[in-house]
Write a protein that holds these residues in place. Structure first.
Motif, short mmCIF file in Angstrom:
data_model
loop_
_atom_site.label_atom_id
_atom_site.label_comp_id
_atom_site.label_asym_id
_atom_site.label_seq_id
_atom_site.Cartn_x
_atom_site.Cartn_y
_atom_site.Cartn_z
N ARG A 1 2.50 -3.50 12.30
CA ARG A 1 3.13 -4.36 12.69
C ARG A 1 2.38 -5.98 12.81
O ARG A 1 2.24 -6.62 13.42
N ARG A 2 0.41 -5.22 12.71
CA ARG A 2 -0.43 -6.60 12.72
C ARG A 2 0.24 -7.69 11.75
O ARG A 2 -0.16 -8.57 12.04
N THR A 3 0.55 -7.03 10.42
CA THR A 3 0.24 -7.32 9.44
C THR A 3 1.08 -7.70 8.73
O THR A 3 1.27 -8.89 7.68
N GLY A 4 2.42 -7.10 8.64
CA GLY A 4 3.42 -7.40 8.11
C GLY A 4 3.73 -6.20 6.27
O GLY A 4 4.12 -6.29 5.25
N MET A 5 1.84 -5.54 6.26
CA MET A 5 1.72 -5.30 4.89
C MET A 5 2.26 -4.00 5.03
O MET A 5 3.25 -3.31 5.81
N GLN A 6 2.90 -3.81 3.57
CA GLN A 6 4.25 -2.90 3.19
C GLN A 6 3.61 -1.46 3.49
O GLN A 6 1.97 -1.13 2.74
N VAL A 7 3.86 -0.80 3.91
CA VAL A 7 3.05 0.77 3.98
C VAL A 7 3.93 1.73 3.51
O VAL A 7 4.93 2.43 4.84
N VAL A 8 4.03 2.79 2.21
CA VAL A 8 4.89 3.66 1.95
C VAL A 8 4.12 5.13 2.21
O VAL A 8 3.13 5.22 1.11
N GLY B 1 8.92 -2.12 4.92
CA GLY B 1 7.81 -1.52 6.56
C GLY B 1 7.61 -0.99 5.82
O GLY B 1 6.21 -0.75 5.47
N ALA B 2 6.93 0.01 6.93
CA ALA B 2 6.20 0.88 7.54
C ALA B 2 6.87 2.10 7.58
O ALA B 2 7.77 2.52 8.07
N VAL B 3 6.88 3.73 6.08
CA VAL B 3 7.86 3.74 5.36
C VAL B 3 8.00 5.72 5.93
O VAL B 3 6.41 5.50 5.24
N ALA C 1 7.35 2.45 -5.03
CA ALA C 1 7.08 2.32 -4.28
C ALA C 1 6.31 1.22 -3.75
O ALA C 1 5.99 0.30 -2.83
N VAL C 2 4.99 1.17 -5.00
CA VAL C 2 4.26 -0.25 -4.78
C VAL C 2 5.59 -1.21 -5.22
O VAL C 2 5.83 -2.56 -4.98
N ALA D 1 0.88 -1.37 0.30
CA ALA D 1 0.39 -0.05 0.17
C ALA D 1 0.39 1.25 -0.02
O ALA D 1 1.72 1.59 0.35
N VAL D 2 -0.23 2.00 -0.66
CA VAL D 2 1.32 3.96 -0.91
C VAL D 2 0.13 4.87 -0.35
O VAL D 2 -1.11 4.70 -0.20
N ILE D 3 0.08 5.42 1.11
CA ILE D 3 -0.82 6.31 0.83
C ILE D 3 -0.35 8.48 0.63
O ILE D 3 1.02 7.93 1.43
N ALA D 4 -0.90 8.71 0.48
CA ALA D 4 -0.42 10.11 0.32
C ALA D 4 -0.20 11.24 2.25
O ALA D 4 -1.57 10.91 2.13
#
Length: 286
Positions: free
Chosen positions: A157-164, A217-219, A210-211, A104-107
């Motif tokens: 932390r909960r799922t290991g999903m990469q979120v940028v 991780g979360a960055v 980023a995708v 996931a990528v968020i603005a």
């Protein structure tokens, strides 16, 4: 072919992000509250504050780029801005986690540092402002971006999903470069954004990189052009508008950005391609 859902793809930046992913061969679905002016891919209209609808639009996706938001302070009332931005982001990541989406990528925004919409104006603690700089918002928009970054960390932390989380500077589509000559010699203009900018095409490329990156991780990552949006040297801009800033952590010999983009270059292998001087010159020739 990987499928990417882009929320807010009907918006000013979203249009360019959709265009870039389509050109790069991705299957793209645009999710927005309104139809795009130029349809480049299928669009579904949805309310992302509704978790069920959010699950529906993300089904079958490999990644999501979440741009949909109220894009600045003072467009809607503060509580509406906060609720929309925070709940839509939570629902996107909750649904992505439930569906097994791993990227996931968020603005996020440079507004998260607090300087942009500060009720009580203040300057940066040091420049160039990097991602370690304190986030001190005094407004619900900046606060929503800080909360969204923390939401991203929780899901990682909960799922290991990469979120940028992309802390975007002032986003400039190509047609806006004609405005630059009107302010490039005025230090008081754009001081709240530290005179930063980022071309929509460069921002779109950051979203894709980023995708495609792994293991982040979360960055949170700043996204800015290499230069400021001004004709005045960066050190002179500081002296004119932020004379109390004495912690200067780079040479600042010319027009360097005061919103550091080094982390984006290091982690994503990104290099911004578009600079306002070249764009203005091209427009003057045409």
């Amino acid at each position: 072919m990987a499928k990417v859902v882009i929320t807010g793809g009907s918006g000013m930046l979203g249009h360019w992000v959709v265009k870039h992913f389509v050109e790069q061969g991705y299957e793209v679905l645009n999710v927005d509250s309104r139809r795009p002016e130029q349809p480049l891919c299928p669009t579904i209209q949805a309310d992302l504050e509704n978790l069920g609808e959010t699950y529906g639009v993300l089904a079958g996706a490999d990644a999501v780029v979440h741009l949909a938001a109220i894009p600045a302070a003072h467009i809607r009332t503060p509580e509406v801005t906060f609720r929309n931005n925070v709940m839509s982001t939570y629902n996107i990541l909750e649904a992505a986690a439930g569906l097994g989406i791993r990227k996931a990528v968020i603005a996020s925004s440079e507004s998260s540092y607090g300087i942009v919409f500060a009720v009580h104006p203040f300057g940066p603690q040091y420049v160039p402002v990097d991602e370690a700089h304190p986030q001190l918002p005094q407004d619900s928009y900046g606060l929503s971006k800080v909360v969204n970054e923390q939401t991203a960390e929780m899901f990682n932390r909960r799922t290991g999903m990469q979120v940028v989380s992309l802390r975007l500077g002032n986003v400039i589509p190509p047609e806006w470069y004609e405005r630059f000559p009107s302010f490039i010699h005025k230090p008081e203009e754009r001081e709240r954004i530290l005179w930063s900018y980022i071309d929509t095409r460069d921002a779109a490329e950051v979203c894709r990189l980023a995708v495609e990156a792994d293991g982040l991780g979360a960055v949170a990552i700043n996204v800015a052009a290499d230069d400021s949006s001004m004709a005045i040297r960066s050190r002179e801009l500081l002296q004119a508008r932020y004379p109390d800033v004495t912690d200067i952590r780079s040479s600042l010999d010319g027009h360097e950005t005061l919103l550091s983009n080094e982390k984006a270059k290091r982690l994503l292998g990104w290099q911004p391609k578009y600079q306002w001087r070249e764009q203005v010159e091209q427009q003057n020739k045409s």
